[in-house]
Design an enzyme around this catalytic site. Sequence first.
Site, PDB file in Angstrom:
ATOM      1  N   THR A  87      -6.326  -7.199  -2.277  1.00  0.00           N
ATOM      2  CA  THR A  87      -5.109  -6.734  -2.951  1.00  0.00           C
ATOM      3  C   THR A  87      -5.448  -6.304  -4.378  1.00  0.00           C
ATOM      4  O   THR A  87      -5.990  -7.088  -5.164  1.00  0.00           O
ATOM      5  CB  THR A  87      -4.040  -7.837  -2.954  1.00  0.00           C
ATOM      6  OG1 THR A  87      -3.665  -8.111  -1.601  1.00  0.00           O
ATOM      7  CG2 THR A  87      -2.812  -7.403  -3.735  1.00  0.00           C
ATOM      8  N   LYS A 103      -5.837  -2.833  -0.595  1.00  0.00           N
ATOM      9  CA  LYS A 103      -4.381  -2.842  -0.445  1.00  0.00           C
ATOM     10  C   LYS A 103      -3.706  -2.587  -1.795  1.00  0.00           C
ATOM     11  O   LYS A 103      -4.034  -3.234  -2.793  1.00  0.00           O
ATOM     12  CB  LYS A 103      -3.921  -4.194   0.110  1.00  0.00           C
ATOM     13  CG  LYS A 103      -2.419  -4.321   0.333  1.00  0.00           C
ATOM     14  CD  LYS A 103      -2.086  -5.665   0.985  1.00  0.00           C
ATOM     15  CE  LYS A 103      -0.607  -5.803   1.281  1.00  0.00           C
ATOM     16  NZ  LYS A 103       0.194  -5.958   0.064  1.00  0.00           N
ATOM     17  N   HIS A 152       3.490  -3.275  -2.801  1.00  0.00           N
ATOM     18  CA  HIS A 152       3.722  -4.716  -2.766  1.00  0.00           C
ATOM     19  C   HIS A 152       5.202  -5.031  -2.528  1.00  0.00           C
ATOM     20  O   HIS A 152       5.757  -5.990  -3.077  1.00  0.00           O
ATOM     21  CB  HIS A 152       3.245  -5.377  -4.061  1.00  0.00           C
ATOM     22  CG  HIS A 152       2.670  -6.748  -3.869  1.00  0.00           C
ATOM     23  ND1 HIS A 152       1.321  -6.979  -3.717  1.00  0.00           N
ATOM     24  CD2 HIS A 152       3.253  -7.969  -3.781  1.00  0.00           C
ATOM     25  CE1 HIS A 152       1.099  -8.279  -3.567  1.00  0.00           C
ATOM     26  NE2 HIS A 152       2.259  -8.896  -3.591  1.00  0.00           N
ATOM     27  N   TYR A 209      -7.074 -12.456  -3.016  1.00  0.00           N
ATOM     28  CA  TYR A 209      -6.749 -12.289  -4.428  1.00  0.00           C
ATOM     29  C   TYR A 209      -8.042 -12.616  -5.153  1.00  0.00           C
ATOM     30  O   TYR A 209      -8.500 -13.760  -5.144  1.00  0.00           O
ATOM     31  CB  TYR A 209      -5.616 -13.232  -4.844  1.00  0.00           C
ATOM     32  CG  TYR A 209      -4.245 -12.745  -4.448  1.00  0.00           C
ATOM     33  CD1 TYR A 209      -3.799 -11.496  -4.852  1.00  0.00           C
ATOM     34  CD2 TYR A 209      -3.399 -13.534  -3.683  1.00  0.00           C
ATOM     35  CE1 TYR A 209      -2.537 -11.030  -4.498  1.00  0.00           C
ATOM     36  CE2 TYR A 209      -2.131 -13.081  -3.320  1.00  0.00           C
ATOM     37  CZ  TYR A 209      -1.713 -11.833  -3.726  1.00  0.00           C
ATOM     38  OH  TYR A 209      -0.470 -11.382  -3.364  1.00  0.00           O
TER      39      TYR A 209
END
Length: 395
Positions: free
Chosen positions: A184, A266, A290, A158
């Site tokens: 992500t 992602k 997600h 993150y």
Amino acid sequence: MTNSSPEVVPASSYQAEIYFAGLSGATPPLPTDLTQLEPLAKQRLDPGPYGYIAGGAGSGATMRANLEAFDRWRIVPRMLRETTRRTLSSTILGTRLPAPILVAPVGVLSIAHPDGELAVARAASALGVPMVLSTASSHTIEEVAEASGDGPRWYQLYWPTEDAVTLSLLARAKAAGFDTLVVTLDTWTLGYRPLDLDQAYLPFLRGVGTAIPFSDPAFLAGLAAAPQDDLMAAVGRWVPMFTGTALRWDRLPLLRDNWDGPIVLKGVLHPEDARLAVDSGMDGIVVSNHGGRQVDGAVAALDALPGIADAVAGRAAVLFDSGVRGGADVFKALALGADAVLLARPYVYGLALHGEDGVRHVLRGVITELDITLGLSGYSDIAQLSPDALLPMGS
């Protein structure tokens, strides 16, 4: 789909083990229909943790769409083919996979079980399955690396807004033996999640799922007191650092310049974003929404997969998550263009119900079902799978 030095996976090994154990009265620790784990976990977990794990954005339309997308594709078995011995193994971005499955990054796993990521790391390592460690872990990078032993491991970022912290996290992950970086993209701010909102439950505000930043020297350098002495100050520094600021394509060179292994993005759902990822020098993407946790009413990840696989056209690895509940789902995702699949909620429910053994049960069950489905559908190698193995409902 790449495949290097394939190994033969014993046919239906876990299934045979279960049946033979039954001769002495033993049964599996958990249901083998993995869709039955969620209601059991709901009984075990407190409402806050359960809602955080099981909940999605808004009305849950995207979560439902993920499951419905799998149901719209049907496997078309072929007969009289030699499939006695099956090959599930492959190599993705330099990582050897005994089966095309990875453990997806899921944060704050201590809310499911006290051992959290450590239990998952031990279970995955025992099977040779790569674990993708979330930045929102309940244990440090170094602790999870130790629990992983010699097992393969990837690190999920993150992306903090402070570059010094970002580079420190990358350096720690690399030093601890994490060789692939998963960034992500779709959670730069939290989705609208009613189950969490109705209970006013966000574990990060309680200092849960913050073990990695709270042990990071670059992060700690910005605090007047250690997190254990002033939790709210530490939380107040971390939460806005990883949520609330949009990510941009022009920031990717920072990662490329400071990570010498593969980088995977992602949260890609549009073919043009997949092309941009490849053009930006990324090594792989994860087609993912997600698990339906971010945008209500978004496209099902499986519906996006074929177009993205076509757009990438073999120039990068294509991985997939969102809605996977068993080995037959893995089969379908591989047939539609994925090189490998990330498994998420099922293993978290296994963790909540039976700790490390529960995670191992889930992983072995998925691999065994994939193995059986592959053989009974007329294929001896996952590399043989293509859309021809499926038929859309209504056709």
